[in-house]
Design an enzyme around this catalytic site. Structure first.
Site, PDB file in Angstrom:
ATOM      1  N   ASP A  56       0.802  -1.325   0.029  1.00  0.00           N
ATOM      2  CA  ASP A  56      -0.039   0.101  -0.219  1.00  0.00           C
ATOM      3  C   ASP A  56       0.933   1.260   0.119  1.00  0.00           C
ATOM      4  OD1 ASP A  56      -2.343   1.812   0.954  1.00  0.00           O
ATOM      5  OD2 ASP A  56      -3.229  -0.283   0.992  1.00  0.00           O
ATOM      6  N   ASP A  79      -2.379   2.310  18.120  1.00  0.00           N
ATOM      7  CA  ASP A  79      -3.079   0.883  17.883  1.00  0.00           C
ATOM      8  C   ASP A  79      -2.135  -0.068  17.287  1.00  0.00           C
ATOM      9  OD1 ASP A  79      -5.280   1.892  19.001  1.00  0.00           O
ATOM     10  OD2 ASP A  79      -6.668   1.569  17.395  1.00  0.00           O
ATOM     11  N   HIS A 123      -3.678   5.613   3.895  1.00  0.00           N
ATOM     12  CA  HIS A 123      -4.374   4.650   3.494  1.00  0.00           C
ATOM     13  C   HIS A 123      -3.957   3.093   4.136  1.00  0.00           C
ATOM     14  CE1 HIS A 123      -6.191   1.659   0.583  1.00  0.00           C
ATOM     15  NE2 HIS A 123      -7.125   2.396   0.559  1.00  0.00           N
ATOM     16  N   ALA A 130      -7.465  -8.621  -7.991  1.00  0.00           N
ATOM     17  CA  ALA A 130      -8.353  -9.142  -7.483  1.00  0.00           C
ATOM     18  C   ALA A 130      -8.954 -10.045  -8.417  1.00  0.00           C
ATOM     19  CB  ALA A 130      -9.455  -8.380  -6.978  1.00  0.00           C
ATOM     20  N   SER A 179     -11.552  -1.709   0.203  1.00  0.00           N
ATOM     21  CA  SER A 179     -10.236  -1.747   0.931  1.00  0.00           C
ATOM     22  C   SER A 179     -10.365  -2.156   2.337  1.00  0.00           C
ATOM     23  CB  SER A 179      -9.574  -0.262   1.129  1.00  0.00           C
ATOM     24  OG  SER A 179      -8.892   0.079  -0.372  1.00  0.00           O
TER      25      SER A 179
END
Length: 368
Positions: A57, A65, A88, A180, A237
Site C-alpha cells: 500500500d 494501535d 491509506h 483481485a 479496501s
C-alpha cells in the site's frame, strides 16, 4: 499495463471515500463491522499471534494501535515505508489488527500517496513480501487488466505459500479489477450494515467473498502537523483488510496450514448471502471468522480459486485486442476517413463538371 509504465490505478478505499467524523486517538477500533464477521467470538480462539501480514500500500505510519505490531518494511518508491502521507496503508493495518490483534504488519510501500501507483513497484512489492515471510498479502489497491509480470508476481507469491487478498474496487461499472480478478486471489467486495452489497462496490464473476465496507471506524497516522486519531470511511479496501485479519486468525490457529487450505477455509465457511449458493455479486458469502476457525473443512491439494497462470493467455489476448483497437483508431479509421474524403471530393468535382456542361449557351440560329 506494462511493469514499467505509469498507470493511474484507483485505491479502492478509505482515503478517497472518507465520510463522517474524526477524533483524537483514545480507543481501539470498534464497530458494527467486527460484530458482523464475529470477530470477538473468533478472538477467543485465536488472535493471529505471530502471523505476518504484508500491507502492499502507501506505507504504514505511526499510531498507538500499531505500536509493537509493525515490522521493518520496504519502500519501492524511494520513501520511508513508515511514513504514510496518504494514510491509506495505515488504516488498512489498523483494520487487520482490529480482527487479529496478535498479527505482525509488514509495510510494503508501492505508492507515495494519492490514487496512483506504478505497476513495477507493485510487482516487486508482492514478490518481496512473499520472500520476506508474509503468510497473508493484503492488496487494497485495484486497477484494470493485469500485465504478465503482475500475474507472474501473484503466481510466485501463491507458490511460496502466501495467500493474496485483494479488493474488487469501488467502481461497479468497471467490474472486478486487478489483481483481485486473477485466478487464485481472494477477491473481496463490500457490504453495508444491512448485509446488502454496497452500491459503490465492484462485483462480477471474480468476486470471492464480501465483508463490511460502509461507515467503518479506522485510524489515521501521526503525520507532521496532525495527531493520530480515528475516522470513518467506506471502501472495498476496508473489506479486504478485514478478510486479511480473519485469514491471520486461521493461520495462527492452524500452524503450517497451506495457502490452498487456508483459502478453502475462508470460502467454504462464509455465510451465504444473495442468491442461494455462490453468485457473482456476493461470491460465496460474508466472511465468518468464527466458522473459519471451528468448522470441519476438508483438505484440498490445489487452490480452489484456480491458478493465476491461466490468466496469462487471457492477458495476451487482451493486449492483442487492445492492439487491434489501437490499430483501428490510429491507422484504419484515419485512412478510411481520407478515402471517404477523396471520394466525396471526386463526386463534387464530377457534379460541378456535369452542371457546367449542361449550362453551355445555345449557338446562333441554324447551328447546332
Amino acid at each position: 499495463m506494462t511493469a514499467r509504465s505509469r498507470t493511474a490505478v484507483t485505491i479502492a478505499a478509505a482515503t478517497v471515500l472518507l465520510t463522517g467524523w474524526a477524533q483524537p486517538a483514545t480507543a481501539k477500533i470498534t464497530g458494527w463491522q467486527l460484530e458482523a464477521i464475529k470477530a470477538a467470538q473468533a478472538q477467543a480462539i485465536s488472535t493471529g499471534e505471530g502471523v505476518v501480514v504484508a500491507v502492499v500500500d502507501s506505507g504504514v505510519g505511526k499510531h498507538p494501535d500499531l505500536e509493537g505490531h509493525v515490522l521493518d518494511g520496504k519502500s519501492f518508491v524511494e520513501e520511508d515505508p513508515r511514513r504514510d502521507r496518504a494514510g491509506h496503508g495505515t488504516d488498512m493495518a489498523g483494520q487487520i489488527l482490529s480482527v487479529a490483534p496478535g498479527a505482525k504488519i509488514l509495510p510494503v510501500q508501492v505508492t507515495s500517496g494519492g490514487a496512483e501507483f506504478v505497476a513495477g513497484p507493485m510487482v516487486e512489492g508482492i514478490r518481496w513480501a512473499a520472500d520476506s515471510g508474509a503468510k497473508i498479502i493484503n492488496v487494497s489497491l485495484t486497477g484494470g487488466s493485469a500485465s504478465d509480470t503482475e500475474i507472474e508476481a501473484v503466481k510466485y507469491a501463491l507458490g511460496k505459500g502466501a495467500v493474496v487478498i485483494a479488493g474488487t474496487g469501488n467502481d461497479p461499472s468497471a467490474g472486478v479489477g486487478a489483481p483481485a480478478n486473477l485466478p487464485g486471489v481472494v477477491a473481496v467486495a463490500g457490504v453495508g450494515q444491512d448485509g446488502k452489497i454496497w452500491e459503490k462496490s465492484a462485483t462480477g464473476p471474480g468476486t470471492v467473498l464480501v465483508a463490511p465496507a460502509v461507515d467503518v471506524m479506522g485510524i489515521t497516522p501521526d503525520n507532521p502537523g496532525t495527531d493520530p486519531g480515528y475516522t470513518k470511511g467506506s471502501g472495498t479496501s476496508i473489506a479486504t483488510a478485514l478478510v486479511s485479519g480473519v485469514a491471520a486468525l486461521v493461520a495462527a490457529k492452524y500452524p503450517g496450514i497451506s495457502g490452498p487450505d487456508l483459502i478453502n477455509r475462508l470460502v467454504s465457511t462464509a455465510a451465504d448471502a444473495g442468491a442461494p449458493g455462490r453468485d457473482d455479486v456476493y461470491g460465496t458469502g460474508l466472511v465468518d471468522a468464527e466458522a473459519a476457525l471451528t468448522k470441519d473443512v476438508p483438505h484440498v491439494g490445489e487452490n480452489p480459486l484456480g491458478d493465476p497462470a491461466n490468466a496469462l493467455s487471457g492477458a495476451a489476448e487482451d493486449r492483442v485486442e487492445q492492439d487491434r483497437s489501437l490499430l483501428v483508431k490510429l491507422v484504419i479509421v484515419p485512412i478510411a476517413a481520407i478515402v471517404l474524403l477523396g471520394v466525396l471530393v471526386l463526386v463534387i468535382v464530377l457534379v460541378v463538371r456535369g452542371k457546367r456542361r449542361r449550362r453551355i449557351p445555345p449557338g446562333p440560329p441554324g447551328r447546332y
